[in-house]
Write a protein that holds these residues in place. Structure first.
Motif, short mmCIF file in Angstrom:
data_model
loop_
_atom_site.label_atom_id
_atom_site.label_comp_id
_atom_site.label_asym_id
_atom_site.label_seq_id
_atom_site.Cartn_x
_atom_site.Cartn_y
_atom_site.Cartn_z
N ALA A 61 0.89 -1.19 0.08
CA ALA A 61 -0.11 0.05 0.04
C ALA A 61 0.85 1.14 -0.08
CB ALA A 61 -0.82 -0.03 1.15
N MET A 62 2.01 1.33 0.85
CA MET A 62 2.66 2.39 0.91
C MET A 62 3.50 2.52 -0.57
SD MET A 62 6.15 3.63 0.93
CE MET A 62 7.00 2.06 1.03
N LEU A 63 4.02 1.43 -1.19
CA LEU A 63 4.51 1.85 -2.39
C LEU A 63 3.70 2.16 -3.72
CD1 LEU A 63 6.87 -1.64 -2.55
CD2 LEU A 63 7.56 0.83 -2.42
N ARG A 64 2.46 1.56 -3.46
CA ARG A 64 1.32 2.14 -4.20
C ARG A 64 0.98 3.63 -4.06
NH1 ARG A 64 -3.55 -1.39 -4.64
NH2 ARG A 64 -2.43 -2.56 -5.99
N THR A 65 1.01 4.02 -3.07
CA THR A 65 0.74 5.53 -2.60
C THR A 65 1.75 6.30 -3.25
OG1 THR A 65 -0.57 4.97 -0.74
CG2 THR A 65 0.28 7.03 -0.88
N GLY A 66 3.24 5.95 -2.99
CA GLY A 66 4.10 6.70 -3.52
C GLY A 66 4.11 6.64 -5.16
N ALA A 72 1.45 11.26 -10.54
CA ALA A 72 0.61 12.67 -10.65
C ALA A 72 1.63 14.02 -10.66
CB ALA A 72 -0.18 12.94 -9.03
N VAL A 73 2.58 13.97 -9.95
CA VAL A 73 3.65 14.94 -10.19
C VAL A 73 4.16 14.84 -11.49
CG1 VAL A 73 6.26 15.76 -9.56
CG2 VAL A 73 4.57 14.86 -7.75
N ALA A 74 4.60 13.80 -12.07
CA ALA A 74 4.99 13.69 -13.33
C ALA A 74 4.13 14.28 -14.48
CB ALA A 74 5.59 12.39 -13.91
N ALA A 78 4.34 17.39 -16.89
CA ALA A 78 4.14 17.29 -18.34
C ALA A 78 3.14 18.41 -18.77
CB ALA A 78 4.01 15.94 -18.67
N GLU A 79 2.18 18.37 -18.15
CA GLU A 79 1.08 19.31 -18.69
C GLU A 79 1.32 20.66 -18.33
OE1 GLU A 79 -2.13 18.18 -15.88
OE2 GLU A 79 -2.85 16.23 -17.10
N ARG A 80 2.29 21.09 -17.80
CA ARG A 80 2.73 22.42 -17.82
C ARG A 80 4.13 22.78 -18.59
NH1 ARG A 80 2.95 21.36 -12.10
NH2 ARG A 80 5.15 21.32 -12.36
N GLY A 81 4.38 21.72 -19.22
CA GLY A 81 5.55 21.53 -20.14
C GLY A 81 7.00 21.93 -19.48
#
Length: 92
Positions: A61-66, A72-74, A78-81
């Motif tokens: 669960a901890m690995l999945r959350t990370g 999400a960060v990536a 990418a969306e901000r370019g």
């Protein structure tokens, strides 16, 4: 040089991107109700950690959350370019 022991039937080896023959071995030991995480370097075991099978779901669960947060960060980046911040410099 010592030869590494073979992994049990259920196990995996993960290579460290830093090289130098570093790796993480994960092996299930159902007879002892543990998963053993071991750190290896140059085919020698440098240390082990025995994780109770009851604790494995929490680790997953901890690995999945990370991983979810990293994606999400990536995605946001990418969306901000934007590019990744240079190593050693503060982002923001």
């Amino acid at each position: 040089m010592a030869q590494p022991r073979p992994l049990p039937r259920t196990g995996a080896v993960y290579l460290d991107p830093r090289g130098e023959d570093r790796s993480l071995r994960v092996s299930w030991h159902p007879e002892a109700d543990v998963v053993v995480l071991s750190l290896w370097r140059d085919n020698l075991c440098a240390g082990t950690f025995r994780l109770s099978v009851d604790e494995v779901p929490d680790l997953i669960a901890m690995l999945r959350t990370g991983l979810t947060e990293a994606y999400a960060v990536a995605r946001d980046r990418a969306e901000r370019g934007g590019a990744l911040p240079e190593e050693g410099k503060q982002a923001g």
